[in-house]
Scaffold this active site. Sequence first.
Site, PDB file in Angstrom:
ATOM      1  N   ASP A  18      48.360 -36.084 -84.178  1.00 53.81           N
ATOM      2  CA  ASP A  18      47.457 -37.436 -84.467  1.00 53.81           C
ATOM      3  C   ASP A  18      46.265 -37.364 -83.806  1.00 53.81           C
ATOM      4  O   ASP A  18      46.381 -36.918 -82.621  1.00 53.81           O
ATOM      5  CB  ASP A  18      48.780 -38.661 -83.959  1.00 53.81           C
ATOM      6  CG  ASP A  18      48.780 -39.480 -85.241  1.00 53.81           C
ATOM      7  OD1 ASP A  18      49.585 -40.407 -85.024  1.00 53.81           O
ATOM      8  OD2 ASP A  18      48.257 -39.303 -86.271  1.00 53.81           O
ATOM      9  N   THR A  31      37.161 -61.776 -93.517  1.00 49.00           N
ATOM     10  CA  THR A  31      35.763 -61.859 -93.052  1.00 49.00           C
ATOM     11  C   THR A  31      35.467 -60.690 -92.447  1.00 49.00           C
ATOM     12  O   THR A  31      34.098 -60.525 -92.510  1.00 49.00           O
ATOM     13  CB  THR A  31      35.790 -63.002 -92.266  1.00 49.00           C
ATOM     14  OG1 THR A  31      36.689 -62.943 -91.234  1.00 49.00           O
ATOM     15  CG2 THR A  31      36.212 -64.253 -92.815  1.00 49.00           C
ATOM     16  N   ARG A  32      36.189 -59.852 -91.866  1.00 54.38           N
ATOM     17  CA  ARG A  32      35.990 -58.662 -91.154  1.00 54.38           C
ATOM     18  C   ARG A  32      34.975 -59.201 -89.992  1.00 54.38           C
ATOM     19  O   ARG A  32      33.873 -58.426 -89.502  1.00 54.38           O
ATOM     20  CB  ARG A  32      35.314 -57.613 -91.920  1.00 54.38           C
ATOM     21  CG  ARG A  32      36.607 -56.992 -92.716  1.00 54.38           C
ATOM     22  CD  ARG A  32      36.121 -55.834 -93.673  1.00 54.38           C
ATOM     23  NE  ARG A  32      35.083 -56.114 -94.577  1.00 54.38           N
ATOM     24  CZ  ARG A  32      33.933 -55.530 -94.757  1.00 54.38           C
ATOM     25  NH1 ARG A  32      33.779 -54.190 -93.889  1.00 54.38           N
ATOM     26  NH2 ARG A  32      33.068 -55.626 -95.433  1.00 54.38           N
ATOM     27  N   MET A  33      35.330 -60.119 -89.444  1.00 47.70           N
ATOM     28  CA  MET A  33      34.466 -60.584 -88.215  1.00 47.70           C
ATOM     29  C   MET A  33      35.162 -61.494 -87.397  1.00 47.70           C
ATOM     30  O   MET A  33      36.362 -61.850 -88.036  1.00 47.70           O
ATOM     31  CB  MET A  33      33.264 -61.674 -88.716  1.00 47.70           C
ATOM     32  CG  MET A  33      32.223 -60.942 -89.385  1.00 47.70           C
ATOM     33  SD  MET A  33      30.934 -62.164 -89.793  1.00 47.70           S
ATOM     34  CE  MET A  33      31.611 -63.549 -90.622  1.00 47.70           C
ATOM     35  N   LYS A  42      30.735 -61.204 -84.249  1.00 49.79           N
ATOM     36  CA  LYS A  42      30.435 -59.956 -84.186  1.00 49.79           C
ATOM     37  C   LYS A  42      31.338 -59.175 -85.332  1.00 49.79           C
ATOM     38  O   LYS A  42      32.414 -59.748 -85.548  1.00 49.79           O
ATOM     39  CB  LYS A  42      30.704 -59.366 -83.000  1.00 49.79           C
ATOM     40  CG  LYS A  42      32.160 -59.424 -82.739  1.00 49.79           C
ATOM     41  CD  LYS A  42      32.507 -58.514 -81.326  1.00 49.79           C
ATOM     42  CE  LYS A  42      34.042 -58.239 -81.000  1.00 49.79           C
ATOM     43  NZ  LYS A  42      34.617 -59.367 -80.976  1.00 49.79           N
ATOM     44  N   ASP A  96      54.059 -40.217 -82.384  1.00 57.66           N
ATOM     45  CA  ASP A  96      54.694 -41.397 -81.619  1.00 57.66           C
ATOM     46  C   ASP A  96      54.820 -42.572 -82.273  1.00 57.66           C
ATOM     47  O   ASP A  96      55.814 -43.582 -82.019  1.00 57.66           O
ATOM     48  CB  ASP A  96      53.716 -41.854 -80.419  1.00 57.66           C
ATOM     49  CG  ASP A  96      52.281 -42.275 -80.721  1.00 57.66           C
ATOM     50  OD1 ASP A  96      51.639 -42.368 -79.971  1.00 57.66           O
ATOM     51  OD2 ASP A  96      52.096 -41.840 -81.861  1.00 57.66           O
ATOM     52  N   ASP A 111      55.235 -41.829 -88.033  1.00 59.11           N
ATOM     53  CA  ASP A 111      55.146 -40.356 -87.839  1.00 59.11           C
ATOM     54  C   ASP A 111      56.723 -39.892 -88.179  1.00 59.11           C
ATOM     55  O   ASP A 111      56.676 -38.621 -88.167  1.00 59.11           O
ATOM     56  CB  ASP A 111      54.917 -39.896 -86.303  1.00 59.11           C
ATOM     57  CG  ASP A 111      53.287 -40.094 -86.331  1.00 59.11           C
ATOM     58  OD1 ASP A 111      53.055 -40.322 -85.056  1.00 59.11           O
ATOM     59  OD2 ASP A 111      52.669 -39.943 -87.300  1.00 59.11           O
TER      60      ASP A 111
END
Lengths: 560, 672, 188
Positions: free
Chosen positions: B301, B376-378, B390, B513, B517
């Site tokens: 990974d 919004t990804r902010m 940001k 982990d 997985d």
Amino acid sequence: MYNSALLQVVLFIIILIILALPLGEYMAKVFTGQQVWLSFLIRPVEKFLYRIFGVDETKETDWKSYTFSLIVFNAVGIVVLFILQLIQHILPLNPQGLSSVRWDTALNTAVSFVANTNWQAYGGESTMSYLTQMLGMTAQNFVSSAVGIAVAVTFIRGFVRKSVKEIGNFWVDLTRSIIYLLLPLSIVFSLFLVSQGVIQNFNPYTKAQTIQGQEQVIAQGPVASQEAIKILGTNGGGFFNANSSHPYENPKPITDYFEILGFLVISAALPFTFGAMLNNRKQGWAIFISMLTLYLIGLSVALWSEYHGNPILGLDNMEGKEVRFGILNSVVFGHSTTSTSCGAVNAMHDSFMPLTAMILMFNMMIGEVVFGGVGVGLVGMLIYAILTMFLIGLMIGRTPEIFGKKLEPFEMIMAVLVLILPSIIQLVFGALASSTTLGLSSLNNAGPHGLSEILYAFASGAGNNGSAFAGLNANTPFYNLTLAVAMLVGRFATIIPSLTIAGSLAQKKSTPEISRFPTSGPLFIISIVAVVVVVGALTFFPVLVIGPILEHLEIFTYGN
Amino acid sequence: METKKTIWQPKFIVRAVYDSFIKLNPLNMYRNPVMFAVEIGSILTALITVYNIIQGHPFGFNLQISLWLWFTVLFANFAEALAEGKGKAQAESLKQARSDIIAQKLLPNGDIESIPALALRKGDIALASDNHIIPSDGEIIEGVALVDESAITGESAPVVREFGGDKTGVTGGTKVLSGNIKIKITVNPGETFLDQMVGMIESAKRQKTPNEKALEILLVGLTVLFFVVVVTLNFYAGYVNVKISIPILVALLVCLMPTTIGGLLPAIGIAGMDRLMSRNVIALSGRAVEAAGDVNIVLLDKTGTITLGNRIATEFIPAPGVEEKQLARAAMLSSLADETPEGRSVVILAKEKLRMRGRDITAPEGSKFISFSAETRMSGVDINDRQIRKGATDAIKDFVKPYNKQFPKEVGYAVDRVGGEGGTPLVVCENGNVLGVVRLKDVLKHGIRERLSQLKNIGITSVMITGDNPTTAAAIAAEAGVSDFIAQARPETKLERIRKFQSEGYMVAMIGDGTNDAPALAQADVAVAMNAGTQAAREAANMVDLDSTPTKLLDIVEIGKQILITRGALTTFSVANDVAKYFAIIPALFAVQYPILNTLNVMRLSSPQSAILSAVIFNAIIIPFLIPLSLKGVQCKQDSPMSLLIRNLFIYGLGGLILPFIGIKLIDMIIH
Amino acid sequence: MCLPLQGKENFMKEIIKSIKIYLIFTVLLGLVYPLIIAAIAQITMPYQANGSLIIKDGRVIGSELIGQKFDKPEYFNSRPSAVNYNAAGSGASNYGPMNEKLIEQVNSYKKNNKKITADMVMASASGLDPHISIENAMLQLPRVARQRNLPESKVKELVNENTDPDFVGIWGKAGVNVLKLNLTLDSL
């Protein structure tokens, strides 16, 4: 003398290789169903035979069905040959009026020929009618060889195939062995033999008046046709009691040369067939060279021993040898015949010097893998390869695998069975024979040589060889029955576990090439030679010490 | 595990001696066929000796043979006991620690009950906070804590374990330094990983691996063969008028049998497990350990295995006309309430740039935090009329659109540059002004480059799997030095890939982990789960790495190979020994009757009796001599298979051939 | 995995098939093949196929390939034979190198003759060896020449003429064919 002998042997080996290589490729093509130059002639015959047999050549079976067919076929052979001998006195083609064969001799003979051993507890010309020799011995010679080749090819398929259950069609393999290989070669070889003086007739025995005025009855018969397949199929059962020392079976040095080549060539070619089918010809060479190495080591010792002559008499050891063959040819023939499980002889092994005899015995005790019998010799050698790769795998820290297939507990069980069962049976029966009157009363020589007669007999039986220290009177119920069992064990304890291994391997995946240990290099060859010698020596050292080695020491200190 | 001590402590040895007698019980011995045969031989010769004594016949010789045969069995048992002892000692000391622990069990009605840790069952919920010892293996279902795992790893540097993400696993016996967690217990008493590992060491419970079984089949086959050789020899000897007594036959058989490898075989496997434990790996399957020697491909990974797992802010790139400190302050303010590791790293970076200390930072009065959302990804903060945001580039672009200010093209370049170098750009703006870019970067774990190149040296291909886009993935792959990578991987990709490799015949190892997985771990031939990982991962795997270092695989591969090599070497040695033993015993048996056979007595041994006895003694004492080698394992380093084989063939093959000649001769001289 | 056959029916079918195939091969290989070889041999190579028999005065006196007993002093003597040259029962002594009987046999020859060769005192493998070694012939040559009043050179010439060669130097040993030699001597 030594120099010319060396040259002759070297040339012999070269010619063997020249013959074996193309034959190996030819066989690979035949058994993978490809066209060969003889196909135009033989393919129609093949198709015709399948039709009257009721065999569908496209259908393959798993290892269980294959083995079942094989066992049934062999059982039929034993029964038919047994009955044939018992009723030969009422069947035609019996000009000498020979009577029905005694039951234990008949049983032993039937088992012997089916197991490709051709141990003959009888003298041919005084026991078997022409019909029995033809229908019984000749036919069985072809068939038992074909069975051996079929097993070898199937074993090879175990490595070649991946993740499938089918390993082949027994009837197809059997038929192809006979009509593409054994029969064509036999036809050519038998006619060659006739041209050099080997007889082929159905005349009654000739009554001749010798020059000194005595009557000499000269046995006749259809010898050449049987001789050819006796040789080519590493069978070894001769028409006459004296086998290939008899002038009618082996009249001239040239016939001797081609007889030895004859019984070596198919077994020597099979490693190349293996390489071709595996698509890794270096692998085939590796196996061939391993066998050749063992062959040459044994031959050197045997020749050194026999050339010393008999110190007690101060003469060359020509007892039991023919003048036209001399020391060299007799040793090469004897060594080759015990390496290949052929069993034909051109000299009497009972009269060889003890260390020479020890080499001949050892060839058989290690399981007839130095070229070996047609088919089963290669299989036996590959079983040793499995054992070797198991140890090598461990020593380099990898799960053991060979030619891309992993070796798991199941394969080890089967391989161990192949390795130890024949040895066990010959040690047990030999012990029985050397401690009971039943066994001891047949001895021809006293002291350690007598023990050698017993050891040789059971090594020959368990190794499916068929040659003997002919001084041993083996035509007793005791020896006939014990040797029959030994031959069955030797034959089927090799064939059946090998077929199961083939079936198991064919179902496995193949590991990627880059991660494999190279099994075509000198290290592998040395390892496998060492394993063969060490395992054989550890098993048989004690009996060899009190047999041939003791005799050797006694001869060289005779009179002191 | 804290005991990296040597095994040769008096208390171990005493214990092992005691155990070797206990192990004489036939019900125990029959699991080792070769040594069981020796035991039967010992009993037989002992009975004959007793019979001799009763009859008044000379019994000295038979007595000595019998004694040395018993020693042979005892030495083999001793080897096994010694190997078991170390592992059991470690396990016992840990169990001791746990039996004293009191757990705080949370009852369904909300009450807290104090019960012994060993009474906790699977599914129970336990609480742990500052300075508590974690009572048993489990998963954190709430909270976060700083844990000292030195009790099991020996490392005193504390680790963070928390709910959510991949670091939820905790192990019984470790200590919470600070924090507050709710633990769901995942094992019943006696079923922890440690208990399972102990089960692999205790010979009574041990399951033999396929390799071991295959070797055992070979050894049994040889034993049967030699049994026949010896028994039939009795009859052949009769032919040459030599009588061999039963004790001598037994002695010959025991000498021929592969007793050296037969006696040491269990110890080799157990010692391998011990060595794994001392490298802090708990193996749950002996078969997987041996398979490790064959691994061709390892899947890793990216997140958490190759990289530290969380991206870290490494650089502030201000827009033209903006000072770095201004950017830093704005970024910091917008991240103060940010719980994510990324957010925290922004704060840390800002602190560093502004030269502030932790305590000095508080959010100003009237701050309203805007948390990150997928739409919004902010994220950001509103402080009075300041709007600091940001987030992703295009999200910020949309945000500043109403302000009708140009999006600076230098910022655009910076965004591209960061992306092209494999990082993630976060654009920061305040009101309508774009202040600059924060670069988030994956950080490689320490030492990963060296370890990956070591893997490559021994022929193992490493493949990195990540959900990142190909450019980012390529950059990380190049930096870490993996042989290959798979980008934009879905959770199913790992499983698919493993299956594909396996169908082509490769042996695949996987290190993981996370819960996602688990299917891949279950499929892989060698599956290593980080102890810090989720319970699902730990259960799907067949090995647990307590240190959670991804390159522990190197150690596992080495030990896996070592176990096999040690077995192979000692087998070769054992068989090669037989040659000399024959040359000792066979002349001894027959030379009385046939003096010329003395030419075979190449060692010139003094008498038949001393010859046989010397061989038996050598056969017995070679076992303890080889115990250190069996426990330590044959050194294999990173040799090519060829050179490894040649070296081992020389030492154990040729050496095995020659050594007994010398050894038997020496013993003969001593006892004469 | 499933059994290769289901039920007794398939079992019997397989056995019948085996018997059929076995019998067909037996006939093909045990009758057809030898008969065809015999036919070709008898037509193209009758002398060899019928035993390389030597006919003198309308009677068979032996075979070129098969030895016969010669022990009179005017003939070159053949090798000892354990079956007394019985060509209907080939065989050998099978004495080992230490066998008392063999040692006695050789020693008694040594008493009567100064120089001996191995093949002079040792029996052959088949009991029907038609040859003696050249060395052996040379040792007997003076006696035979004397008995027949022939010059030794003439006898030597005849010996050379009746020596069967080896295989062009790459295999085998040359041997003097005793029957042919004695026949030639008698016809002089």
